[in-house]
Design an enzyme around this catalytic site. Sequence first.
Site, PDB file in Angstrom:
ATOM      1  N   GLN A  50      -4.225   8.575   6.118  1.00  0.00           N
ATOM      2  CA  GLN A  50      -4.027   9.760   5.273  1.00  0.00           C
ATOM      3  C   GLN A  50      -4.553  11.022   5.953  1.00  0.00           C
ATOM      4  O   GLN A  50      -4.209  12.131   5.561  1.00  0.00           O
ATOM      5  CB  GLN A  50      -4.722   9.578   3.915  1.00  0.00           C
ATOM      6  CG  GLN A  50      -4.097   8.470   3.066  1.00  0.00           C
ATOM      7  CD  GLN A  50      -4.821   8.317   1.740  1.00  0.00           C
ATOM      8  OE1 GLN A  50      -5.797   7.587   1.645  1.00  0.00           O
ATOM      9  NE2 GLN A  50      -4.352   9.015   0.716  1.00  0.00           N
ATOM     10  N   CYS A  93      -3.015   8.885  -5.975  1.00  0.00           N
ATOM     11  CA  CYS A  93      -3.172   8.808  -4.524  1.00  0.00           C
ATOM     12  C   CYS A  93      -3.326  10.237  -4.017  1.00  0.00           C
ATOM     13  O   CYS A  93      -2.555  11.116  -4.404  1.00  0.00           O
ATOM     14  CB  CYS A  93      -1.940   8.147  -3.900  1.00  0.00           C
ATOM     15  SG  CYS A  93      -2.035   8.042  -2.092  1.00  0.00           S
ATOM     16  N   HIS A 135      -5.225  -0.791  -2.875  1.00  0.00           N
ATOM     17  CA  HIS A 135      -4.461   0.444  -2.646  1.00  0.00           C
ATOM     18  C   HIS A 135      -4.760   0.988  -1.245  1.00  0.00           C
ATOM     19  O   HIS A 135      -3.837   1.355  -0.509  1.00  0.00           O
ATOM     20  CB  HIS A 135      -4.848   1.461  -3.729  1.00  0.00           C
ATOM     21  CG  HIS A 135      -4.241   2.817  -3.577  1.00  0.00           C
ATOM     22  ND1 HIS A 135      -3.364   3.348  -4.506  1.00  0.00           N
ATOM     23  CD2 HIS A 135      -4.389   3.775  -2.609  1.00  0.00           C
ATOM     24  CE1 HIS A 135      -2.997   4.567  -4.096  1.00  0.00           C
ATOM     25  NE2 HIS A 135      -3.603   4.845  -2.954  1.00  0.00           N
ATOM     26  N   GLU A 136      -6.047   1.025  -0.890  1.00  0.00           N
ATOM     27  CA  GLU A 136      -6.409   1.573   0.418  1.00  0.00           C
ATOM     28  C   GLU A 136      -5.959   0.658   1.556  1.00  0.00           C
ATOM     29  O   GLU A 136      -5.508   1.134   2.607  1.00  0.00           O
ATOM     30  CB  GLU A 136      -7.919   1.821   0.500  1.00  0.00           C
ATOM     31  CG  GLU A 136      -8.465   2.790  -0.544  1.00  0.00           C
ATOM     32  CD  GLU A 136      -7.687   4.094  -0.643  1.00  0.00           C
ATOM     33  OE1 GLU A 136      -7.154   4.561   0.374  1.00  0.00           O
ATOM     34  OE2 GLU A 136      -7.604   4.636  -1.761  1.00  0.00           O
TER      35      GLU A 136
HETATM   36 NI    NI Z   1      -3.580   6.462  -1.692  1.00  0.00          NI
END
Ligand code: NI
Length: 165
Positions: A50, A93, A135-136
């Site tokens: 990210q 997110c 999720h990560e």
């Molecule tokens: Ni995320």
Amino acid sequence: MALRKILTWPDPTLSRVCDPVGSDEDLSALIADMFDTMYDAPGRGLAAPQMGVLKRVFVMDVTWKAGPRTPIAMINPQILDRSAEAQTTPEGCLSIPGVLVDVTRPEAVTMAWTDETGALCEDRFTGFAAVCAQHELDHLDGIVTFDRLAPEARRAAEAAYGTAP
Ligand code: NI
């Protein structure tokens, strides 16, 4: 302390599979920046891709918004066991700002990882911590919440986000 830019979907970097971290790599500066950026965002989890870094590392802290901080950094995380029971949770997110997506995942997972000191760790996570960790970990495999949806639900979620054709 350094805040880094968080990439937003559909940046193609978010769809890439990240590389394992070598045992000789020092990620302390990266991890410090990841925590700073996550807390500033503010979020409860952030994965290296990210921030444009294609390494298998993420940080999370699922308690700090309601109480004391419990920061966890996971390098080369793996899921060792998944519960048969599933839970569906609206997930946000930092790379998909403004949209919550209902994602169904195992209710509990046992994970193994290396921490920022090089120690091997293992723990079982339930409830929201399990959601956050999964999720990560998805981010490290180039998977975002939209990718976990059936086609119709995905179209609706992308329309809400503003990227549907
Ligand atoms: Ni995320």
